[in-house]
Design a protein around this motif. Structure first.
Motif, PDB file in Angstrom:
ATOM      1  N   ALA A 267       0.648  -1.409  -0.100  1.00 40.17           N
ATOM      2  CA  ALA A 267      -0.026   0.044  -0.080  1.00 40.17           C
ATOM      3  C   ALA A 267       0.838   1.047  -0.058  1.00 40.17           C
ATOM      4  CB  ALA A 267      -0.955  -0.023   1.175  1.00 40.17           C
ATOM      5  N   GLY A 268       1.833   1.271   0.801  1.00 36.48           N
ATOM      6  CA  GLY A 268       2.745   2.445   0.773  1.00 36.48           C
ATOM      7  C   GLY A 268       3.594   2.832  -0.567  1.00 36.48           C
ATOM      8  N   ALA A 269       3.846   1.533  -1.059  1.00 42.96           N
ATOM      9  CA  ALA A 269       4.453   1.676  -2.416  1.00 42.96           C
ATOM     10  C   ALA A 269       3.413   2.353  -3.266  1.00 42.96           C
ATOM     11  CB  ALA A 269       5.153   0.135  -3.042  1.00 42.96           C
ATOM     12  N   VAL A 270       2.254   1.771  -3.434  1.00 36.72           N
ATOM     13  CA  VAL A 270       1.115   2.343  -4.358  1.00 36.72           C
ATOM     14  C   VAL A 270       1.013   3.832  -3.834  1.00 36.72           C
ATOM     15  CG1 VAL A 270      -1.255   2.425  -4.669  1.00 36.72           C
ATOM     16  CG2 VAL A 270       0.070   0.345  -4.713  1.00 36.72           C
ATOM     17  N   LEU A 271       0.862   4.405  -2.703  1.00 40.89           N
ATOM     18  CA  LEU A 271       0.716   5.620  -2.457  1.00 40.89           C
ATOM     19  C   LEU A 271       2.083   6.379  -2.890  1.00 40.89           C
ATOM     20  CD1 LEU A 271      -1.060   7.426  -0.658  1.00 40.89           C
ATOM     21  CD2 LEU A 271       0.352   6.851   1.155  1.00 40.89           C
ATOM     22  N   ALA A 272       3.135   5.835  -2.576  1.00 45.38           N
ATOM     23  CA  ALA A 272       4.368   6.530  -3.075  1.00 45.38           C
ATOM     24  C   ALA A 272       4.506   6.779  -4.468  1.00 45.38           C
ATOM     25  CB  ALA A 272       5.533   5.881  -2.649  1.00 45.38           C
ATOM     26  N   ALA A 273       4.111   5.773  -5.365  1.00 40.68           N
ATOM     27  CA  ALA A 273       3.997   5.701  -6.734  1.00 40.68           C
ATOM     28  C   ALA A 273       3.134   6.746  -7.197  1.00 40.68           C
ATOM     29  CB  ALA A 273       3.552   4.472  -7.332  1.00 40.68           C
ATOM     30  N   SER A 274       1.738   7.011  -6.564  1.00 36.91           N
ATOM     31  CA  SER A 274       0.955   7.945  -6.886  1.00 36.91           C
ATOM     32  C   SER A 274       1.364   9.409  -6.558  1.00 36.91           C
ATOM     33  CB  SER A 274      -0.683   7.767  -6.496  1.00 36.91           C
ATOM     34  OG  SER A 274      -0.720   8.301  -5.220  1.00 36.91           O
ATOM     35  N   ILE A 275       2.223   9.678  -5.551  1.00 38.33           N
ATOM     36  CA  ILE A 275       2.257  10.996  -5.074  1.00 38.33           C
ATOM     37  C   ILE A 275       3.389  11.049  -6.185  1.00 38.33           C
ATOM     38  CG2 ILE A 275       3.921  12.016  -3.478  1.00 38.33           C
ATOM     39  CD1 ILE A 275       2.534  10.574  -1.311  1.00 38.33           C
ATOM     40  N   GLY A 276       4.297  10.033  -6.667  1.00 41.47           N
ATOM     41  CA  GLY A 276       5.350  10.501  -7.340  1.00 41.47           C
ATOM     42  C   GLY A 276       4.553  10.996  -8.904  1.00 41.47           C
ATOM     43  N   THR A 277       3.594  10.294  -9.374  1.00 42.59           N
ATOM     44  CA  THR A 277       2.902  10.649 -10.530  1.00 42.59           C
ATOM     45  C   THR A 277       2.557  12.073 -10.646  1.00 42.59           C
ATOM     46  OG1 THR A 277       2.032   8.618 -10.248  1.00 42.59           O
ATOM     47  CG2 THR A 277       1.727   9.549 -12.473  1.00 42.59           C
ATOM     48  N   GLN A 278       1.712  12.362  -9.160  1.00 38.77           N
ATOM     49  CA  GLN A 278       1.213  13.499  -9.096  1.00 38.77           C
ATOM     50  C   GLN A 278       2.178  14.734  -9.058  1.00 38.77           C
ATOM     51  OE1 GLN A 278      -0.954  14.121  -5.505  1.00 38.77           O
ATOM     52  NE2 GLN A 278      -2.678  12.943  -6.087  1.00 38.77           N
ATOM     53  N   ALA A 279       3.339  14.574  -8.468  1.00 32.19           N
ATOM     54  CA  ALA A 279       4.599  15.332  -8.591  1.00 32.19           C
ATOM     55  C   ALA A 279       4.781  15.832 -10.054  1.00 32.19           C
ATOM     56  CB  ALA A 279       5.478  15.062  -7.854  1.00 32.19           C
ATOM     57  N   LEU A 280       4.715  14.529 -10.688  1.00 34.28           N
ATOM     58  CA  LEU A 280       5.403  14.744 -12.095  1.00 34.28           C
ATOM     59  C   LEU A 280       4.470  15.452 -13.008  1.00 34.28           C
ATOM     60  CD1 LEU A 280       6.996  11.329 -13.394  1.00 34.28           C
ATOM     61  CD2 LEU A 280       8.002  13.433 -13.344  1.00 34.28           C
ATOM     62  N   ALA A 281       3.145  15.017 -12.760  1.00 40.06           N
ATOM     63  CA  ALA A 281       2.035  16.021 -13.454  1.00 40.06           C
ATOM     64  C   ALA A 281       2.127  17.381 -13.345  1.00 40.06           C
ATOM     65  CB  ALA A 281       0.658  15.388 -13.079  1.00 40.06           C
ATOM     66  N   GLN A 282       2.500  17.740 -12.005  1.00 41.62           N
ATOM     67  CA  GLN A 282       2.666  19.266 -11.778  1.00 41.62           C
ATOM     68  C   GLN A 282       3.695  19.763 -12.238  1.00 41.62           C
ATOM     69  OE1 GLN A 282       2.736  18.957  -7.447  1.00 41.62           O
ATOM     70  NE2 GLN A 282       0.420  18.820  -7.095  1.00 41.62           N
ATOM     71  N   GLU A 283       4.660  19.063 -12.546  1.00 39.05           N
ATOM     72  CA  GLU A 283       5.810  19.652 -13.224  1.00 39.05           C
ATOM     73  C   GLU A 283       5.566  19.987 -14.778  1.00 39.05           C
ATOM     74  OE1 GLU A 283       8.389  20.569 -11.789  1.00 39.05           O
ATOM     75  OE2 GLU A 283       7.489  19.713  -9.794  1.00 39.05           O
ATOM     76  N   THR A 284       4.319  19.516 -15.511  1.00 41.52           N
ATOM     77  CA  THR A 284       4.341  19.960 -16.932  1.00 41.52           C
ATOM     78  C   THR A 284       3.095  20.989 -16.797  1.00 41.52           C
ATOM     79  OG1 THR A 284       4.704  17.646 -17.219  1.00 41.52           O
ATOM     80  CG2 THR A 284       3.293  18.888 -18.878  1.00 41.52           C
ATOM     81  N   VAL A 285       3.316  21.961 -17.757  1.00 43.56           N
ATOM     82  CA  VAL A 285       2.412  23.065 -18.098  1.00 43.56           C
ATOM     83  C   VAL A 285       1.771  22.600 -19.452  1.00 43.56           C
ATOM     84  CG1 VAL A 285       1.821  25.448 -18.569  1.00 43.56           C
ATOM     85  CG2 VAL A 285       3.448  24.913 -16.770  1.00 43.56           C
ATOM     86  N   LYS A 286       0.533  22.524 -19.568  1.00 43.43           N
ATOM     87  CA  LYS A 286      -0.107  22.074 -20.672  1.00 43.43           C
ATOM     88  C   LYS A 286      -0.901  23.225 -21.644  1.00 43.43           C
ATOM     89  CE  LYS A 286      -0.936  17.215 -19.452  1.00 43.43           C
ATOM     90  NZ  LYS A 286      -1.963  16.098 -19.474  1.00 43.43           N
ATOM     91  N   ILE A 287      -0.657  23.468 -22.841  1.00 42.30           N
ATOM     92  CA  ILE A 287      -1.151  24.448 -23.658  1.00 42.30           C
ATOM     93  C   ILE A 287      -1.926  23.676 -24.562  1.00 42.30           C
ATOM     94  CG2 ILE A 287      -0.650  26.363 -25.298  1.00 42.30           C
ATOM     95  CD1 ILE A 287       2.297  26.468 -23.847  1.00 42.30           C
ATOM     96  N   GLY A 288      -3.298  24.189 -24.738  1.00 41.93           N
ATOM     97  CA  GLY A 288      -4.357  23.522 -25.811  1.00 41.93           C
ATOM     98  C   GLY A 288      -4.063  24.401 -26.809  1.00 41.93           C
ATOM     99  N   LEU A 289      -3.661  23.830 -28.067  1.00 45.01           N
ATOM    100  CA  LEU A 289      -3.482  25.125 -29.152  1.00 45.01           C
ATOM    101  C   LEU A 289      -4.652  24.466 -30.096  1.00 45.01           C
ATOM    102  CD1 LEU A 289      -1.771  27.203 -30.577  1.00 45.01           C
ATOM    103  CD2 LEU A 289      -0.551  25.475 -31.861  1.00 45.01           C
TER     104      LEU A 289
END
Ligand code: PHB
Length: 390
Positions: free
Chosen positions: A13-35
């Motif tokens: 469970a801890g690993a899943v949680l860590a992984a999902s936090i990781g993805t969230q952090a990664l997602a936050q690092e991207t700024v998306k522009i819809g052209l």
């Protein structure tokens, strides 16, 4: 044994949680522009120019701003507003874009405005030119132009330069109406007369019957507004119908640089007022034209510059917010921003979120065997008079 199993489950469970936090952090690092731009249909050249210019800018400036990776998601709306709206909805809901950008025609920009407001997502208008657009959402900012900006200036020039009778041909939708509505009162006040007015359908226009009416009116000049992408076809029919003795004036859309050189000598002597010429003599523009030609093997037109400045505005706003993507903070950061564009000095009016820019009067001339809009007069820091008048 039970205890051990439990601890394995806990670890998992801890690993899943860590992984999902990781993805969230990664997602936050991207700024998306819809052209959202037209890449098919009659306005495709607009979308192509904007897409090219954004690619060039990102090549030159990198794809990371304020620690965030910039991702551009390109969608082709074919300049059909129902498509623009559906695509904007998908980009907001599914892709969770931080910016909406592009908008090749006014109806596309207007269709998306309520969604930008609802989602609090900045909508950067890189092409469309009707004055009213920026009033449709507090999240709209424009890096293109308005028809009012150039139409009043060319009206004044025509009246002061011996043109008395004008026949007007405009595309039959909002920017065509703006072009004529801002041209006519200024030209009339200067002693001129509009002796004929025709409105040509936007989609797949056949100019021939309208050109005959222009010819029959025997004007000193023709005031023309057709959107980017149509100038080549217009000038072909103008030449075939034998109108070459009638001077073409107007906003510069009809003489867009990406088509101008293919128009032939019939274009020589056309005088238009506009925001951009590929022949603009600044170093910034020379570098821009050279880089664009090298990358795409053609000249940039004014739509390319709208895209280039639009992505610059997005980059600079993100720098100012330190990478934060809150819509209100981004709009606040954009207000009053000023920089040197390939077109000359520009800024974003903090009150209207519309572009303030130089408008140049230009004449089509041959330079080193190629046709160019050669600038000969400059009106500095022109605001959108469509809003000033209210
Ligand atoms: C517009 O639809 O607002 C528009 C499109 C192309 C132009 C000018 C205005 O060249």
């Amino acid at each position: 044994m039970v205890l051990k199993l439990k601890s394995i489950a806990q670890v998992a469970a801890g690993a899943v949680l860590a992984a999902s936090i990781g993805t969230q952090a990664l997602a936050q690092e991207t700024v998306k522009i819809g052209l959202i731009v037209p890449l098919s249909g009659g306005q495709a050249s607009t979308g192509k120019q904007i897409d090219n210019a954004i690619k060039l800018y990102m090549q030159q400036n990198g794809a990371t701003v304020a620690g965030k990776k910039i991702e551009v998601i390109v969608k082709d709306d074919g300049a059909v507003p129902d498509n623009s709206k559906r695509l904007a909805q998908e980009l907001i809901v599914n892709d969770k874009v931080n910016f909406l950008a592009g908008f090749g025609v006014t109806p596309a920009a207007l269709a998306v405005a309520p969604l930008a407001t609802q989602a609090k997502v900045p909508q950067v208008i890189m092409a469309a030119g009707t004055s009213i657009i920026t009033e449709r959402s507090p999240y709209i900012v424009r890096t293109s132009f308005t028809l009012a900006q150039s139409s009043e200036i060319i009206a004044d020039w025509a009246a002061k330069n011996g043109i008395k009778k004008v026949a007007a041909l405009v595309s039959d939708y909002a920017p065509g109406a703006d072009a004529l509505n801002f041209f006519k009162p200024k030209f009339t006040a200067g002693g001129g007369e509009v002796v004929e007015e025709v409105k040509v359908p936007l989609a797949n226009p056949d100019f021939a019957p309208f050109l005959q009416r222009m010819k029959d009116a025997k004007p000193d000049a023709m005031f023309v507004f057709v959107p980017a992408g149509q100038g080549g076809n217009f000038m072909k029919q103008y030449t075939e119908r034998g109108l070459t003795g009638i001077k073409v004036i107007g906003p510069g859309d009809v003489m867009d640089d990406d088509l101008l050189n293919g128009m032939g000598d019939a274009a020589l002597g056309a005088v238009t007022a506009h925001l951009y010429s590929a022949a603009h003599p600044s170093q910034k523009n020379k570098d821009f034209v050279a880089a664009y030609k090298k990358a795409f093997n053609q000249r940039p037109g004014f739509m390319a510059v709208g895209g280039y400045d639009g992505i610059h505005l997005i980059y600079e706003a993100l720098k100012k917010t330190g990478g934060k993507t809150d819509g209100d903070a981004l709009i606040q950061a954009m207000k009053g921003m000023a920089w040197e564009s390939p077109r000359g000095p520009i800024s974003i009016d903090p009150e209207t979120r519309d572009i303030v820019q130089n408008i140049y009067i230009r004449e089509v001339k041959k330079v080193d065997g190629e046709l160019y809009n050669v600038e000969f007069a400059t009106f500095e820091a022109v605001k959108d008079s469509g809003k000033i008048k209210k």
